[in-house]
Each structure stands twice: as C-alpha cells, then as structure tokens.
Design an enzyme around this catalytic site. Sequence first.
Site, short mmCIF file in Angstrom:
data_model
loop_
_atom_site.label_atom_id
_atom_site.label_comp_id
_atom_site.label_asym_id
_atom_site.label_seq_id
_atom_site.Cartn_x
_atom_site.Cartn_y
_atom_site.Cartn_z
N ASP A 1 31.75 36.14 -9.67
CA ASP A 1 32.06 34.56 -9.44
C ASP A 1 33.64 34.72 -9.20
O ASP A 1 34.26 35.57 -9.55
CB ASP A 1 31.81 33.66 -10.88
CG ASP A 1 31.80 32.32 -10.65
OD1 ASP A 1 32.17 31.95 -9.49
OD2 ASP A 1 31.59 31.70 -11.40
N ASP B 1 21.86 31.63 -12.43
CA ASP B 1 22.58 32.23 -13.53
C ASP B 1 22.82 31.29 -14.62
O ASP B 1 22.85 29.90 -14.34
CB ASP B 1 23.78 32.86 -13.05
CG ASP B 1 24.95 31.80 -12.99
OD1 ASP B 1 25.75 31.76 -13.70
OD2 ASP B 1 24.87 31.27 -11.90
N CYS C 1 5.09 38.32 -26.19
CA CYS C 1 6.27 38.94 -25.59
C CYS C 1 6.27 40.70 -26.01
O CYS C 1 5.67 41.06 -27.25
CB CYS C 1 7.60 38.41 -26.14
SG CYS C 1 8.98 39.36 -25.41
N CYS D 1 9.01 42.49 -25.59
CA CYS D 1 10.57 43.09 -25.40
C CYS D 1 10.71 43.98 -26.68
O CYS D 1 9.96 43.95 -27.76
CB CYS D 1 11.32 41.98 -25.58
SG CYS D 1 11.57 40.98 -27.21
N CYS E 1 10.43 41.95 -30.07
CA CYS E 1 9.15 41.55 -30.38
C CYS E 1 8.20 42.58 -30.79
O CYS E 1 7.37 42.65 -31.72
CB CYS E 1 8.55 40.66 -29.57
SG CYS E 1 9.30 39.24 -29.40
N HIS F 1 15.97 39.52 -26.75
CA HIS F 1 14.71 38.90 -26.36
C HIS F 1 14.65 38.04 -25.40
O HIS F 1 13.86 37.68 -24.40
CB HIS F 1 14.06 38.06 -27.70
CG HIS F 1 12.98 37.12 -27.43
ND1 HIS F 1 11.71 37.56 -27.48
CD2 HIS F 1 13.07 35.86 -27.31
CE1 HIS F 1 10.92 36.63 -27.00
NE2 HIS F 1 11.73 35.26 -27.12
#
Length: 378
Positions: free
Chosen positions: A89, A271, A309, A311, A314, A340
């Site tokens: 940015d 974003d 999920c 991930c 999880c 997560h």
Amino acid sequence: MFKIICREGNARRGEFSTVHGVIQTPVFMNVGTAAAIKGGISSIDLENLKCQVELCNTYHLHLRPTDEVIKKLGGLHKFMNWHRPILTDSGGFQVFSLAKLRKIKEEGVYFNSHIDGRRIFMGPEQSMQIQSNLGSTIAMAFDECVENPAPKSYSKNSCERTTRWLKRCADEMKRLNSLEDTINPHQLLFGINQGCTFDDLRIEHMKQIRDFDLAGYAIGGLAVGEPTEVMYRIIESVEPYMPKDKPRYLMGVGTPSNIIEGVYRGIDFFDCVMPSRNARHATIFTWNGIMHATNARYELDERPIDPECDCPTCKNFSRAYIRHLFKADEQLGGRLAVQHNLYFYNTLMEKIRLALDEGRFEEFRNKYSPLLASKLED
C-alpha cells in the site's frame, strides 16, 4: 499479464502473472502491515494457510525498520522469507488516518510520525522510492484519502490532485525500474479511484486514470463507515468504466459477504485486517455463520471450531480449548483463531473460483452471502 478465464455476469475468474508467481483471482490478500500478520503468523504459516499474496504497508515500513534497511537486507521478500507476490500500500491512507498535524500541498503531504512525532514528507516520488526499496511485486499509487462524508467541491479537487499525483507516480516508477540497483525492476503499478460517495466524481476520475494504462486499478476510499448499500452502489457505478482487461481491487474490504458481493459486481482483488483483527478478539468465521469463541456454551464443546474446516486449528483443537485460551488470556488463543480465519478467507476464495469455473457462482452467492453474515446457531 491478466487473463480472464471465464465470466458469470460481472463476476470474473482470472489469472494475473507477476515476476513472483501467478495469482489466481478472485483473491484475498492477507494483511501483514509491518511485514508480519498480527497474531503470531509467520510467512511459513501463510504458505500452509493457502495465502497467495501478502499485503504490507509503505508508511509503517518506512518508519521502522525503514525501507533503506530493508533494501540493504535484500528487499521485503528476502527480509520476511516470503517468495510469493507482495502488494505494498502506498502509505496514503495511513498518512491521512494516523499522522498528526498533516498538511497537504501539491508536492505531497507533510506530517508528524504517529510513533515519535518527527516531521516527515511524503509525496508521489517518495512513495514510489520507498516501495522500490521494498521491492514489492505490486506498488500502489500515492493518493489523497478523503474522509466520508466530504464536501463535493473538496472531493473534486482531491480527485484532480490524485490524478496529477498518479502521473508523477508512473513517471517515477519508470525511472526507478530502469536503475541498475533496483531490487525488482518488474514492479507493477496500480492506480486508485477516488471520489467519496459521489457517483459522477467516481466515474469521471476512473475515466481519467484508466488512460494511464496501468497494471491494475483499485477503488479506494470505501469501507470507511458508509452504509454497505452505498459501497455496492459505487462499485456498480464505477465498474462499467474500469478497463475490462485489468484486475480490479476493492481496498480494505471486507466481510465474507462483502467479498462475495464484490466478486458479483466485478472485483478481483480484496484485502482487509478483519480476519486477523476479529480473531484476536475471539470472533471467528465459520461456514455456518460467525462464532464468538468465549461464549459459555463452548465450555464443554469438544468439536472443532468448524467441522467443515481442515485448517491446522480445526484439525487439532476443540472449541472448549480455544475458549479456555481466550478466557485465560493466553496468546495461543489469538494465534489459533487467526490461523483459522485466514485459512477460512483463503478457502472462501478457492470456493468462489471453483464456483465460477463450474458456472454456479450465482447459486453459491445466494447460499453463502447471507449465511456467512449470520450468527452461528450451534
């Protein structure tokens, strides 16, 4: 550089080729403002969380450790050990939102650092020089971020100044990319559309900046407190005037539902700090709605945060354990929750891309746009 694979209405499925790899779009960029994701997530973690692009911030890295230090250490990719694309940015938003005693002139902005109060100047050339030192894949043009609401006359003058600044950014990037010691001579420039919530200013400004033939175009100055319906209206107003063969980036957005609705309206890049910020405060996104992990009902809940999920959080920890960590003020709770949420966002983008590939995005939108904005019931 940008190839559109398929469309469904205004929604686009594409690939954006860069010197640091091909970005599959629509894409969510994970926000590592100071070259790190808040919550203790490393670049190695991000690879496992399916992150394609990391976003870092010019303003913060210019203040510390300074872009000169990062250049001496080989650039941002080497510094943070991240080998996929990085978008930086320009620092414009932070200059206008964080800096004290700022003064805008045609040459740029004079302001006091929010860290130590020292006087700093940043204009288009300085922003491009800092981003060149960082060596990011994509650099954002330096623009003026105007508060919403703002007088229309001021917004119009601001748009005109932002266009003049864009010309200076493009010229300076061309010069910097030609230097022998430039870290990334293939750095790309995205321009930013401004105009507050005035449809006619937005359209006119987009017409002006699209003539620069940049690598991509962003819609800035939204998601700053205006009603969601207004944000969607602005996107719909501007989209017909955005180049069809360049990626579109909606800056600072947003919730999972916002992202789905943005894709529906033709946006490719997103974003937001929301997934990591919310996670650090125990607010977690799941495929059946939003969970508040400190709720008493999870005290004995042995299920993962989201049974759908896979991930790392999880697969290894229960809701009861996550709740305990937050209640005990253990930092691990925030790290596991951030892990997560980032995985969830990146998986959301995968599912959106697959739905577009298979011609069923409208069906996906109808199911998940309201569901992901709802409160988890079990």
